[in-house]
Design a protein around this motif. Sequence first.
Motif, PDB file in Angstrom:
ATOM      1  N   ALA A  21      11.853 -28.966   6.582  1.00 44.33           N
ATOM      2  CA  ALA A  21      12.882 -29.850   7.139  1.00 44.33           C
ATOM      3  C   ALA A  21      13.980 -30.113   6.113  1.00 44.33           C
ATOM      4  CB  ALA A  21      12.251 -31.168   7.595  1.00 44.33           C
ATOM      5  N   ALA A  22      13.585 -30.273   4.850  1.00 46.19           N
ATOM      6  CA  ALA A  22      14.566 -30.499   3.787  1.00 46.19           C
ATOM      7  C   ALA A  22      15.445 -29.271   3.588  1.00 46.19           C
ATOM      8  CB  ALA A  22      13.850 -30.858   2.488  1.00 46.19           C
ATOM      9  N   LEU A  24      16.255 -27.034   5.920  1.00 45.57           N
ATOM     10  CA  LEU A  24      17.194 -26.962   7.036  1.00 45.57           C
ATOM     11  C   LEU A  24      18.297 -28.007   6.900  1.00 45.57           C
ATOM     12  CD1 LEU A  24      14.910 -26.205  10.091  1.00 45.57           C
ATOM     13  CD2 LEU A  24      16.749 -24.769   9.190  1.00 45.57           C
ATOM     14  N   GLN A  25      17.935 -29.186   6.435  1.00 44.92           N
ATOM     15  CA  GLN A  25      18.944 -30.228   6.236  1.00 44.92           C
ATOM     16  C   GLN A  25      19.952 -29.790   5.179  1.00 44.92           C
ATOM     17  OE1 GLN A  25      17.292 -34.078   5.312  1.00 44.92           O
ATOM     18  NE2 GLN A  25      19.274 -35.051   5.058  1.00 44.92           N
ATOM     19  N   ALA A  26      19.475 -29.169   4.121  1.00 39.18           N
ATOM     20  CA  ALA A  26      20.363 -28.660   3.072  1.00 39.18           C
ATOM     21  C   ALA A  26      21.258 -27.556   3.615  1.00 39.18           C
ATOM     22  CB  ALA A  26      19.534 -28.135   1.896  1.00 39.18           C
ATOM     23  N   VAL A  28      22.234 -27.143   6.752  1.00 35.40           N
ATOM     24  CA  VAL A  28      23.227 -27.737   7.650  1.00 35.40           C
ATOM     25  C   VAL A  28      24.388 -28.317   6.839  1.00 35.40           C
ATOM     26  CG1 VAL A  28      23.633 -29.650   9.260  1.00 35.40           C
ATOM     27  CG2 VAL A  28      21.607 -28.207   9.524  1.00 35.40           C
ATOM     28  N   ALA A  29      24.072 -28.989   5.745  1.00 33.04           N
ATOM     29  CA  ALA A  29      25.120 -29.568   4.901  1.00 33.04           C
ATOM     30  C   ALA A  29      25.994 -28.480   4.280  1.00 33.04           C
ATOM     31  CB  ALA A  29      24.489 -30.426   3.810  1.00 33.04           C
ATOM     32  N   ALA A  48      18.403 -27.960  -1.658  1.00 35.46           N
ATOM     33  CA  ALA A  48      17.164 -28.611  -1.220  1.00 35.46           C
ATOM     34  C   ALA A  48      16.293 -29.058  -2.393  1.00 35.46           C
ATOM     35  CB  ALA A  48      16.369 -27.672  -0.322  1.00 35.46           C
ATOM     36  N   LEU A  69      19.059 -21.982  11.293  1.00 34.10           N
ATOM     37  CA  LEU A  69      20.154 -22.911  11.050  1.00 34.10           C
ATOM     38  C   LEU A  69      21.059 -22.989  12.276  1.00 34.10           C
ATOM     39  CD1 LEU A  69      22.091 -24.622   9.346  1.00 34.10           C
ATOM     40  CD2 LEU A  69      22.947 -22.495   8.322  1.00 34.10           C
ATOM     41  N   THR A  72      19.425 -24.883  15.076  1.00 36.31           N
ATOM     42  CA  THR A  72      19.372 -26.319  14.791  1.00 36.31           C
ATOM     43  C   THR A  72      20.704 -26.984  15.094  1.00 36.31           C
ATOM     44  OG1 THR A  72      17.695 -26.016  13.069  1.00 36.31           O
ATOM     45  CG2 THR A  72      18.997 -28.039  12.975  1.00 36.31           C
ATOM     46  N   ARG A  76      21.963 -29.495  18.473  1.00 36.74           N
ATOM     47  CA  ARG A  76      22.594 -30.814  18.377  1.00 36.74           C
ATOM     48  C   ARG A  76      23.877 -30.862  19.202  1.00 36.74           C
ATOM     49  NH1 ARG A  76      22.031 -31.752  11.806  1.00 36.74           N
ATOM     50  NH2 ARG A  76      19.741 -31.698  11.732  1.00 36.74           N
TER      51      ARG A  76
END
Length: 211
Positions: A21-22, A24-26, A28-29, A48, A69, A72, A76
């Motif tokens: 999850a971290a 993917l969050q990285a 996305v950013a 990440a 990515l 994801t 959204r």
Amino acid sequence: MLGMAYRRTPAVQARLDAQRAAVLQAAVALLAERGYAGCSVAAVAERAGIATGSMYRHFAGKSDLAVELFRTVVGREVAAVTAAVERESTPQRRVAAVVETFAARALKAPRRAYALLAEPADPVVDAERLVFRRAFRDLIAAQIADAVESGELPHQDAELTAAALVGAIGEALVGPLSAGGDPGDTIPALTAFALRALGTPEAAPPPRTTR
């Protein structure tokens, strides 16, 4: 015993899930900042806070990461547009909500939106883009079909009209997105175009006067 398959404990699996999850969050950013070109495995790992080698516990390579990515971020966007559609009471306003919400979100994050729509990427991402377009096409087509059935719109091929709108809107946004900004009248102009394309009475031009 030898030969027994290794089974992850719940704690180990939870750590791996959190790490994924971290990652993917990285990603996305980074996508929002640098586009696909900036989402290398090494760059995402650095953002990440993990070793590059650890990335391969979750993704086979950049293509695999890019597909996840894309899904994801697109998920959204589809969720946001669907929520906006559900708040409207007429088919025409629902179509307008698709255009307004998608365009507004795109113009607020131009680098990310350009990556979703047009930035050169791996062939697997191009395949995902087709799925992305179809999701929005189907959402618009459902509203058009309802309006045709109720007599609010003239008879038309709902799926074809919706596909044409999705293509036109995406193409119209590429210029502002690549320039990194909104000239200010993009969303109203796109909404008016969409309503005219549907054949809504209020969008029809005034009758000509004869002299």
